[in-house]
Design an enzyme around this catalytic site. Sequence first.
Site, PDB file in Angstrom:
ATOM      1  CB  CYS A  67      -1.396   3.682   8.857  1.00 42.47           C
ATOM      2  SG  CYS A  67      -2.077   2.538   7.668  1.00 42.47           S
ATOM      3  CB  CYS A  92       5.713   5.036   4.166  1.00 46.61           C
ATOM      4  SG  CYS A  92       7.008   6.412   3.729  1.00 46.61           S
ATOM      5  CB  CYS A 121      -2.538   6.959   5.820  1.00 41.95           C
ATOM      6  SG  CYS A 121      -1.566   7.530   4.171  1.00 41.95           S
ATOM      7  CB  CYS A 159      -0.925  -0.143   1.075  1.00 37.44           C
ATOM      8  SG  CYS A 159      -2.113   1.210   1.289  1.00 37.44           S
ATOM      9  CB  CYS A 160       3.841   2.240   2.099  1.00 36.44           C
ATOM     10  SG  CYS A 160       2.912   2.985   3.620  1.00 36.44           S
TER      11      CYS A 160
HETATM   12  S1  SF4 Z   1       0.307   4.722   5.520  1.00 38.84           S
HETATM   13 FE1  SF4 Z   1      -1.280   3.322   5.634  1.00 38.84          FE
HETATM   14  S2  SF4 Z   1      -2.841   4.092   4.022  1.00 38.84           S
HETATM   15 FE2  SF4 Z   1      -1.025   5.190   3.843  1.00 38.84          FE
HETATM   16  S3  SF4 Z   1      -0.060   4.366   2.242  1.00 38.84           S
HETATM   17 FE3  SF4 Z   1       0.841   3.388   3.890  1.00 38.84          FE
HETATM   18  S4  SF4 Z   1      -0.322   1.718   4.454  1.00 38.84           S
HETATM   19 FE4  SF4 Z   1      -1.554   2.800   2.754  1.00 38.84          FE
END
Ligand code: SF4
Length: 241
Positions: free
Chosen positions: A201, A225, A198, A114-115
């Site tokens: 998280c 991240c 985010c 995701c990151c």
């Molecule tokens: S902080 Fe969380 S929601 Fe944001 S990009 Fe990374 S995993 Fe995804």
Amino acid sequence: MSLLKNQDDLKVLVETLNFKEKVERSLQLIDEAYRQYADGLVVANSLGKDSVVVWDLAKKVNPKIQGFIVTTRFKPKETIDFMNQEVARYPELKVYKSDIPIPDRLYETDPDRCCDILKVEPVKRAVYRMGVTCWVTGLRCTEGRTRTDYKEVEERDRGLVKLNPILIWKEREVWQYLALYGVKVNPLYAEGYRSLGCAPCTKITNEDNERSGRWIGTSKCGGECGIHTRPLKTNLDGDGI
Ligand code: SF4
């Protein structure tokens, strides 16, 4: 000798330099780097407290210095509002974002991926599009377990220098600077957050580790991240250049 080439013991500097000396050192690092890299020097502004300090320092060195912000679809509303205010005030801040579809709740099932998609890829794009040769970050070596081994000047990607001008600042000194110079911060800090990311998280915690509220309950807990650990100097097909 140029401060950009210093081999100083950073752990000693963290404890021995006073606030004013740290501010002067940070300004000197940015100033020297700007003389060397000119418009290739760009601030990565995450809109966190450390980034807004670095942004303010950079503006003192030269108001023309540019920056980029990476935002995601999961940033809290307060952060988006704060971002819009900062961009209105500083049009030289460019915003990058990924809108590609991802599986639901990827931040729970695979936060690294995701990151990678939502944060690392847009940073690569910013580096490529803005012709960045020196990016300036708000990393601090006292922030948490993953941030103890950085240097003030690094070149992890060939041709892309990373400048960490407030690396030796303590959390208290960041707030000292923000208060003394009246720098605006994300209102979420007033809620008790110490590190912002985010919404899914990021939690409020009272741990010593400033980043302990990040990615709680996942393998990334208190971690990174990826923008400080992954290669960034790529073309847009993802191949190294
Ligand atoms: S902080 Fe969380 S929601 Fe944001 S990009 Fe990374 S995993 Fe995804």
